[in-house]
Design a protein around this motif. Sequence first.
Motif, mmCIF file in Angstrom:
data_model
loop_
_atom_site.group_PDB
_atom_site.id
_atom_site.type_symbol
_atom_site.label_atom_id
_atom_site.label_comp_id
_atom_site.label_asym_id
_atom_site.label_seq_id
_atom_site.Cartn_x
_atom_site.Cartn_y
_atom_site.Cartn_z
ATOM 1 N N ARG A 283 4.083 -28.878 -56.131
ATOM 2 C CA ARG A 283 4.348 -28.331 -55.611
ATOM 3 C C ARG A 283 3.438 -28.966 -54.292
ATOM 4 O O ARG A 283 3.386 -28.801 -52.942
ATOM 5 C CB ARG A 283 3.598 -26.852 -55.347
ATOM 6 N N SER A 284 1.792 -29.048 -54.740
ATOM 7 C CA SER A 284 1.080 -29.893 -53.486
ATOM 8 C C SER A 284 1.529 -31.241 -52.667
ATOM 9 O O SER A 284 1.565 -30.778 -51.284
ATOM 10 C CB SER A 284 0.056 -30.334 -53.957
ATOM 11 N N LEU A 285 2.217 -31.429 -53.008
ATOM 12 C CA LEU A 285 3.254 -33.362 -53.057
ATOM 13 C C LEU A 285 4.269 -32.475 -51.250
ATOM 14 O O LEU A 285 3.796 -32.870 -50.107
ATOM 15 C CB LEU A 285 3.749 -33.606 -53.494
ATOM 16 N N GLU A 286 4.299 -31.270 -51.434
ATOM 17 C CA GLU A 286 5.505 -30.835 -50.801
ATOM 18 C C GLU A 286 4.805 -29.816 -50.102
ATOM 19 O O GLU A 286 5.032 -29.998 -48.576
ATOM 20 C CB GLU A 286 6.624 -30.144 -51.876
ATOM 21 N N ALA A 287 3.909 -29.488 -50.179
ATOM 22 C CA ALA A 287 3.106 -29.127 -48.658
ATOM 23 C C ALA A 287 2.045 -30.262 -48.157
ATOM 24 O O ALA A 287 2.490 -29.901 -47.027
ATOM 25 C CB ALA A 287 1.666 -28.377 -49.564
ATOM 26 N N TYR A 288 2.246 -30.657 -48.380
ATOM 27 C CA TYR A 288 1.331 -31.952 -47.827
ATOM 28 C C TYR A 288 3.118 -32.553 -46.959
ATOM 29 O O TYR A 288 2.898 -32.939 -46.425
ATOM 30 C CB TYR A 288 0.624 -33.313 -48.118
ATOM 31 N N ASN A 312 0.263 -45.269 -56.141
ATOM 32 C CA ASN A 312 2.089 -45.936 -56.095
ATOM 33 C C ASN A 312 2.740 -44.671 -56.114
ATOM 34 O O ASN A 312 4.294 -45.160 -55.343
ATOM 35 C CB ASN A 312 1.986 -47.579 -57.195
ATOM 36 N N VAL A 313 2.504 -43.549 -57.114
ATOM 37 C CA VAL A 313 3.489 -42.347 -57.730
ATOM 38 C C VAL A 313 3.604 -42.162 -56.169
ATOM 39 O O VAL A 313 4.479 -41.215 -55.995
ATOM 40 C CB VAL A 313 2.570 -41.935 -58.905
ATOM 41 N N VAL A 314 2.463 -41.816 -55.824
ATOM 42 C CA VAL A 314 2.271 -40.784 -54.456
ATOM 43 C C VAL A 314 3.146 -41.452 -53.427
ATOM 44 O O VAL A 314 4.064 -40.370 -52.708
ATOM 45 C CB VAL A 314 1.143 -40.858 -53.924
#
Length: 334
Positions: A283-288, A312-314
């Motif tokens: 969810r955080s990633l999506e927000a970013y 790397n995953v990010v």
Amino acid sequence: MLLIRITLYPLLIHILMLSGMKNIEANVHQGDIFSGLNDGILSRAEALADIGKHQSSHAHTQMSTQLKHDVMYHHSMGGPPQRPLQMHHTMDGLDMLDPAGSMTTLTPMSDTPTSHHQLHGSYHGMNHMMGHHHGGPLGGHTPGRHYGHHGHPGAHHPAMAAAVAAAGLHPDTDTDPRELEAFAERFKQRRIKLGVTQADVGKALANLKLPGVGALSQSTICRFESLTLSHNNMIALKPILQAWLEEAEAQAKNKRRDPDAPSVLPAGEKKRKRTSIAAPEKRSLEAYFAVQPRPSGEKIAAIAEKLDLKKNVVRVWFCNQRQKQKRMKFAAQH
DNA sequence: ATGCATGAGAT
DNA sequence: TCTCATGCATA
């Protein structure tokens, strides 16, 4: 859960955007630790992410974080990167294995076409020899010729059209999203009628000895059928799959059978483990991503640290996310 | 059916 | 480092 995500996410963005800085800034003290993240954008995204967490925790019992270790396997394949053209995988026991050159089998029909391999691909041994045969089955990877770089389907100038026509190509007919969609659907139906699985098609493609065309995975066939490929990718694959379909149906007329057999599994190699990003982190990633689809390396690192994920995953996550946006499906307004 | 990943080629 | 086409692994 999916439903929640879909319905909640857009809302959160709006909350964020409309609520101005004041409330949000207040939620960011923690971000101070990561000075790199604290440039407004990411901070806000983070605030958004936090809101999402709270909301969802009410919506459903949040499963504790999944494993977050990346776990890379590196099958050391000392061999050269195999070409998809002539590689033969016989583990399935359902295609080729042509002792007498019966390689013309385009429809890898097994005794029970739809039974095995579909659900849980029963081909575990092909890892070490299959590995990753990149370069793709298409000749499209050749430096000079990349597919078409037309951003939009129907945008052809008369002059262009003429040129294309002269080149012996059929422009709109094949590039039109609707045509592709229609074909994809027809393809699926007829494929099913033939009693062939997506995986079967992928392998059979290699038997269809078209220049530069090798096998494809079940994933790709699936994505083609569901239009979850890039426009260009769809266009490139269409003629190939069409060719297979026609051949397959032709062969279907005069039935044939093949005594399948070997599935000698060469046995073990380290299996690649898929890293799973837990819901909260996702969810955080999506927000970013909503605010900054293309974060710099530094930001990626910061985000990674904050979410306790490998950088790397990010990075890969963002890449895949971008790719996702570019896919067909509803991407191009239909 | 889809998530995370690789690798080649382009930037 | 990114984009693109693809794939293995898995839900």
